[in-house]
Design a protein around this motif. Structure first.
Motif, PDB file in Angstrom:
ATOM      1  N   VAL A  97       0.852  -1.184   0.000  1.00 21.97           N
ATOM      2  CA  VAL A  97       0.000   0.000   0.000  1.00 21.97           C
ATOM      3  C   VAL A  97       0.891   1.239   0.000  1.00 21.97           C
ATOM      4  O   VAL A  97       1.830   1.341   0.787  1.00 21.97           O
ATOM      5  N   THR A  98       0.593   2.184  -0.903  1.00 21.02           N
ATOM      6  CA  THR A  98       1.387   3.409  -0.998  1.00 21.02           C
ATOM      7  C   THR A  98       0.628   4.650  -0.546  1.00 21.02           C
ATOM      8  O   THR A  98       1.245   5.656  -0.203  1.00 21.02           O
ATOM      9  N   ALA A  99      -0.702   4.601  -0.560  1.00 19.94           N
ATOM     10  CA  ALA A  99      -1.512   5.758  -0.139  1.00 19.94           C
ATOM     11  C   ALA A  99      -2.916   5.290   0.206  1.00 19.94           C
ATOM     12  O   ALA A  99      -3.432   4.337  -0.376  1.00 19.94           O
ATOM     13  N   ILE A 100      -3.535   5.990   1.165  1.00 15.21           N
ATOM     14  CA  ILE A 100      -4.902   5.686   1.602  1.00 15.21           C
ATOM     15  C   ILE A 100      -5.627   6.999   1.835  1.00 15.21           C
ATOM     16  O   ILE A 100      -5.032   7.969   2.312  1.00 15.21           O
ATOM     17  N   ALA A 101      -6.918   7.008   1.541  1.00 15.88           N
ATOM     18  CA  ALA A 101      -7.761   8.168   1.888  1.00 15.88           C
ATOM     19  C   ALA A 101      -9.179   7.667   2.149  1.00 15.88           C
ATOM     20  O   ALA A 101      -9.621   6.681   1.567  1.00 15.88           O
ATOM     21  N   MET A 102      -9.876   8.358   3.040  1.00 17.02           N
ATOM     22  CA  MET A 102     -11.289   8.080   3.301  1.00 17.02           C
ATOM     23  C   MET A 102     -12.050   9.360   2.956  1.00 17.02           C
ATOM     24  O   MET A 102     -11.615  10.462   3.307  1.00 17.02           O
ATOM     25  N   ASN A 103     -13.185   9.207   2.261  1.00 14.91           N
ATOM     26  CA  ASN A 103     -13.936  10.404   1.896  1.00 14.91           C
ATOM     27  C   ASN A 103     -14.538  11.062   3.139  1.00 14.91           C
ATOM     28  O   ASN A 103     -14.531  10.495   4.232  1.00 14.91           O
TER      29      ASN A 103
END
Length: 167
Positions: A97-103
């Motif tokens: 995993v290189t990046a994560i975001a939650m709306n």
């Protein structure tokens, strides 16, 4: 701030949106949740030597912590009443995993990985991905717009890669 005096020079960290907590990566397999008011560690996430933390963020409200790993899985922890933390999902991806975001409505998670795949998951039903998109290169940062309709994708150096309309 006082907590800045105790930061190891090689630490990676993020501050919660309400500025009450900090997530600090002190080793490749140890992530600490620090309460900024007294600089105390309230939760330590220790992982085996065979897996490394590769990405971590707070949700827009600071209610969730999302952690990505070298083996492609992510964990989503809800922070309810400190110090109660509960893992609520474990999702797997094709590469580290290189990046994560939650709306901002906390209903959708976007995850980028080393395989250049961007995967969207519904938080209420994370059994199967909502959809996947192949990226032209590895993403290093993901950011939802304030109304959660657009996802900005940046490369590892922070340069703009693409903007995607989110259904």
């Amino acid at each position: 701030p006082e907590w800045a005096n105790d930061m190891p020079a090689d630490s990676r960290f993020v501050i919660s949106p309400d500025e009450k907590f900090m997530l600090r990566l002190d080793a490749t397999n140890q992530l600490n949740l620090v309460r900024l008011s007294d600089n105390n560690i309230v939760q330590t996430f220790d992982y085996s030597d065979s897996v490394h933390v590769t990405a971590f963020v707070f949700s827009g409200t600071g209610y969730y912590i999302l952690i990505g790993f070298s083996d492609g899985h992510i964990e989503t922890h809800g922070i309810q009443n400190a110090p109660l933390y509960q893992q609520i999902a474990g999702l797997t991806h094709e590469g580290a995993v290189t990046a994560i975001a939650m709306n901002n409505t906390e209903s959708l998670i976007a995850v980028a990985d080393e395989a250049r795949i961007l995967t969207f998951w519904r938080t209420l039903n994370p059994i199967a991905p909502l959809y996947r998109i192949e990226l032209p290169e590895v993403a290093g940062d993901l950011e939802f717009s304030p109304n959660s309709r657009i996802l900005i994708v940046r490369d590892r150096e922070g340069a703009f890669l693409t903007a995607l309309q989110v259904p």
